[in-house]
Scaffold this motif. Structure first.
Motif, mmCIF file in Angstrom:
data_model
loop_
_atom_site.group_PDB
_atom_site.id
_atom_site.type_symbol
_atom_site.label_atom_id
_atom_site.label_comp_id
_atom_site.label_asym_id
_atom_site.label_seq_id
_atom_site.Cartn_x
_atom_site.Cartn_y
_atom_site.Cartn_z
ATOM 1 N N LYS A 16 0.868 -1.166 0.000
ATOM 2 C CA LYS A 16 0.000 0.000 0.000
ATOM 3 C C LYS A 16 0.907 1.218 0.000
ATOM 4 N N GLU A 17 0.432 2.308 -0.536
ATOM 5 C CA GLU A 17 1.296 3.481 -0.533
ATOM 6 C C GLU A 17 1.021 4.340 0.695
ATOM 7 N N TYR A 18 1.996 4.447 1.546
ATOM 8 C CA TYR A 18 1.872 5.315 2.713
ATOM 9 C C TYR A 18 2.590 6.612 2.399
ATOM 10 N N MET A 19 1.986 7.665 2.716
ATOM 11 C CA MET A 19 2.652 8.931 2.434
ATOM 12 C C MET A 19 3.474 9.383 3.629
ATOM 13 N N PHE A 20 2.786 9.843 4.656
ATOM 14 C CA PHE A 20 3.495 10.335 5.830
ATOM 15 C C PHE A 20 2.979 9.609 7.053
ATOM 16 N N ILE A 21 3.880 9.261 7.921
ATOM 17 C CA ILE A 21 3.448 8.682 9.186
ATOM 18 C C ILE A 21 4.191 9.385 10.309
ATOM 19 N N ARG A 22 3.657 9.221 11.501
ATOM 20 C CA ARG A 22 4.346 9.727 12.676
ATOM 21 C C ARG A 22 4.005 8.830 13.861
ATOM 22 N N CYS A 23 4.849 8.869 14.865
ATOM 23 C CA CYS A 23 4.558 8.109 16.071
ATOM 24 C C CYS A 23 4.364 9.102 17.206
ATOM 25 N N SER A 24 3.663 8.673 18.242
ATOM 26 C CA SER A 24 3.482 9.577 19.372
ATOM 27 C C SER A 24 3.588 8.820 20.691
ATOM 28 N N VAL A 25 4.024 9.562 21.686
ATOM 29 C CA VAL A 25 4.195 9.046 23.042
ATOM 30 C C VAL A 25 3.505 10.061 23.938
ATOM 31 N N ASP A 26 2.541 9.590 24.725
ATOM 32 C CA ASP A 26 1.636 10.484 25.449
ATOM 33 C C ASP A 26 1.063 11.463 24.424
ATOM 34 N N ASN A 27 1.258 12.770 24.649
ATOM 35 C CA ASN A 27 0.662 13.694 23.680
ATOM 36 C C ASN A 27 1.698 14.325 22.770
ATOM 37 N N LEU A 28 2.897 13.776 22.754
ATOM 38 C CA LEU A 28 3.957 14.341 21.926
ATOM 39 C C LEU A 28 4.118 13.514 20.664
ATOM 40 N N SER A 29 4.133 14.187 19.522
ATOM 41 C CA SER A 29 4.275 13.484 18.251
ATOM 42 C C SER A 29 5.627 13.754 17.639
ATOM 43 N N SER A 30 6.099 12.775 16.890
ATOM 44 C CA SER A 30 7.350 12.949 16.167
ATOM 45 C C SER A 30 7.096 13.807 14.938
ATOM 46 N N GLU A 31 8.174 14.211 14.289
ATOM 47 C CA GLU A 31 8.041 14.837 12.978
ATOM 48 C C GLU A 31 7.558 13.758 12.013
ATOM 49 N N PRO A 32 6.699 14.110 11.055
ATOM 50 C CA PRO A 32 6.254 13.073 10.117
ATOM 51 C C PRO A 32 7.377 12.651 9.170
ATOM 52 N N LEU A 33 7.335 11.386 8.772
ATOM 53 C CA LEU A 33 8.314 10.849 7.834
ATOM 54 C C LEU A 33 7.569 10.244 6.655
ATOM 55 N N SER A 34 8.120 10.423 5.484
ATOM 56 C CA SER A 34 7.531 9.813 4.301
ATOM 57 C C SER A 34 8.065 8.391 4.196
ATOM 58 N N VAL A 35 7.166 7.437 4.097
ATOM 59 C CA VAL A 35 7.585 6.046 4.130
ATOM 60 C C VAL A 35 7.243 5.363 2.803
ATOM 61 N N CYS A 36 8.032 4.375 2.433
ATOM 62 C CA CYS A 36 7.849 3.592 1.207
ATOM 63 C C CYS A 36 8.008 4.444 -0.039
#
Ligand SMILES: *[C@@H]1O[C@H](CO)[C@@H](O)[C@H](O)[C@H]1NC(C)=O
Ligand SMILES: *[C@@H]1O[C@H](CO)[C@@H](O)[C@H](O)[C@H]1NC(C)=O
Ligand SMILES: *[C@@H]1O[C@H](CO)[C@@H](O)[C@H](O)[C@H]1NC(C)=O
Ligand SMILES: *[C@@H]1O[C@H](CO)[C@@H](O)[C@H](O)[C@H]1NC(C)=O
Ligand SMILES: *[C@@H]1O[C@H](CO)[C@@H](O)[C@H](O)[C@H]1NC(C)=O
Ligand SMILES: *[C@@H]1O[C@H](CO)[C@@H](O)[C@H](O)[C@H]1NC(C)=O
Ligand SMILES: *[C@@H]1O[C@H](CO)[C@@H](O)[C@H](O)[C@H]1NC(C)=O
Ligand SMILES: *[C@@H]1O[C@H](CO)[C@@H](O)[C@H](O)[C@H]1NC(C)=O
Ligand SMILES: *[C@@H]1O[C@H](CO)[C@@H](O)[C@H](O)[C@H]1NC(C)=O
Length: 287
Positions: A200-220
């Motif tokens: 599947k084509e994923y564009m941007f994803i991010r991970c989060s811990v509590d309420n803090l999110s990472s910068e998004p990364l373009s995957v695949c």
């Protein structure tokens, strides 16, 4: 034999410190209020305020944690009892400040206030949390182009209590969490590794811990795009330049060719003719 609830009313340090006050057994009143909840963050401060009856004279006010004396105030004498080094009794003799909080300060505390012979107990719960760092997201894709799968790693450190890493996409597989705990500070580092199937084509994803999110990364995303996308500066800057260069080159070339041809022509002409031409020129000038 004393019942457990009575035992709670005679903590060891109270007996040690306050026997002067307790000539006859005081009766203990447990404040019929919900447990007081305090929150703090690691490194921060918290202020304990024991509920008191302003109309009555306080003979004694102190906080314990189980049988461990934290800090307190005695109406008739200075306390010589060791207090927790990170605590301070306020000048109002009612509130106790606790600073430099760490994870081990979590737990249940009891506040005791004595009016004459009546001892009132209030339960306090302190929860100290550690702020996780903003998660960092890194990616490692397999060599194929476009990649078939990517491994994403999300890392956040220095938090408490244990928490979960959330990924903002569905369809991830093989999520592994590696949680490490610092033995001294009890603070937690969390690493979550997830595998993405690039069917599947994923564009941007991010991970989060509590309420803090990472910068998004373009995957695949393919590492090397099949069609090179030239930036517009190149299109609008380099191409006209090239065209001009080509045109100029052509002109120069043509010019040289002309000159050469002329020269060749002249060389081909027999010397007489050349002289004639010269003479003609001279004659014309003279006439
Ligand atoms: C905690 O209290 C100390 C002294 O009581 C003070 O110097 C410090 O600024 C306080 N820190 C915070 C985060 O409130
Ligand atoms: C405290 O005393 C004042 C009068 O001195 C009275 O009006 C008030 O109701 C009392 N408060 C309590 C909680 O007993
Ligand atoms: C921890 O996070 C809370 C809320 O997100 C914030 O109010 C607080 O200032 C943070 N504390 C520290 C020590 O970073
Ligand atoms: C978790 O991470 C630590 C330190 O990075 C490493 O030593 C340990 O082997 C890892 N555990 C697992 C189950 O991957
Ligand atoms: C947690 O992460 C921090 C920052 O990367 C590191 O300095 C520390 O050693 C780690 N602690 C543990 C227990 O893994
Ligand atoms: C927390 O602070 C107390 C002093 O207030 C100290 O004795 C204790 O070692 C600290 N614990 C941790 C886990 O840092
Ligand atoms: C990726 O997904 C496709 C269809 O959704 C499946 O056929 C393929 O086996 C999957 N690959 C992996 C490595 O899971
Ligand atoms: C995940 O977050 C990124 C960045 O905000 C966003 O572009 C993307 O659409 C999100 N994906 C999903 C499935 O919500
Ligand atoms: C996250 O944010 C929500 C609402 O914005 C809040 O209710 C919740 O307490 C926050 N959680 C943490 C751990 O900060």
């Amino acid at each position: 034999m004393a019942s457990p609830s009575n035992l709670r009313c005679f903590p060891i340090s109270l007996l040690r410190l306050a026997l002067v006050y307790i000539v006859t057994s005081p009766f203990c009143v447990r404040e019929n209020v919900a447990q007081i909840q305090y929150r703090g963050v690691v490194g921060g401060n918290v202020t304990f305020r024991c509920p008191i009856d302003k109309n009555r004279t306080i003979d004694l006010l102190y906080i314990q944690r189980g049988n461990d004396f934290v800090n307190g105030h005695y109406a008739s004498k200075e306390t010589s009892h060791p207090v927790w080094a990170n605590t301070r009794m306020d000048d109002d003799k009612r509130t106790i400040h606790m600073s430099s909080l760490n994870v081990s300060h979590n737990g249940d505390y009891q506040c005791y206030v004595m009016y004459g012979t009546e001892l009132v107990q209030t339960d306090i719960h302190l929860s100290v949390t550690g702020n996780y760092s903003k998660p960092t997201l890194t990616m490692d894709c397999c060599e194929q182009n476009p990649p078939l799968s990517c491994q994403m790693t999300c890392f956040s450190h220095g938090g408490y209590p244990k928490t979960e890493v959330k990924w903002n996409v569905s369809g991830i597989s093989k999520v592994t969490n590696n949680i490490t705990r610092d033995d001294d500070t009890m603070l937690i580092n969390i690493t979550s590794t997830a595998h993405f199937n690039c069917s599947k084509e994923y564009m941007f994803i991010r991970c989060s811990v509590d309420n803090l999110s990472s910068e998004p990364l373009s995957v695949c995303k393919p590492k090397y795009p099949s069609y090179p996308h030239w930036p517009s500066e190149i299109i609008y800057g380099v191409i006209p330049f090239c065209l001009i260069a080509v045109v100029v080159a052509l002109l120069v070339c043509k010019c040289n060719k002309c000159k050469k041809e002329v020269k060749a022509d002249i060389e081909n002409i027999n010397p007489n003719l050349e002289a004639e031409t010269f003479l003609n020129g001279k004659n014309q000038e003279a006439s």
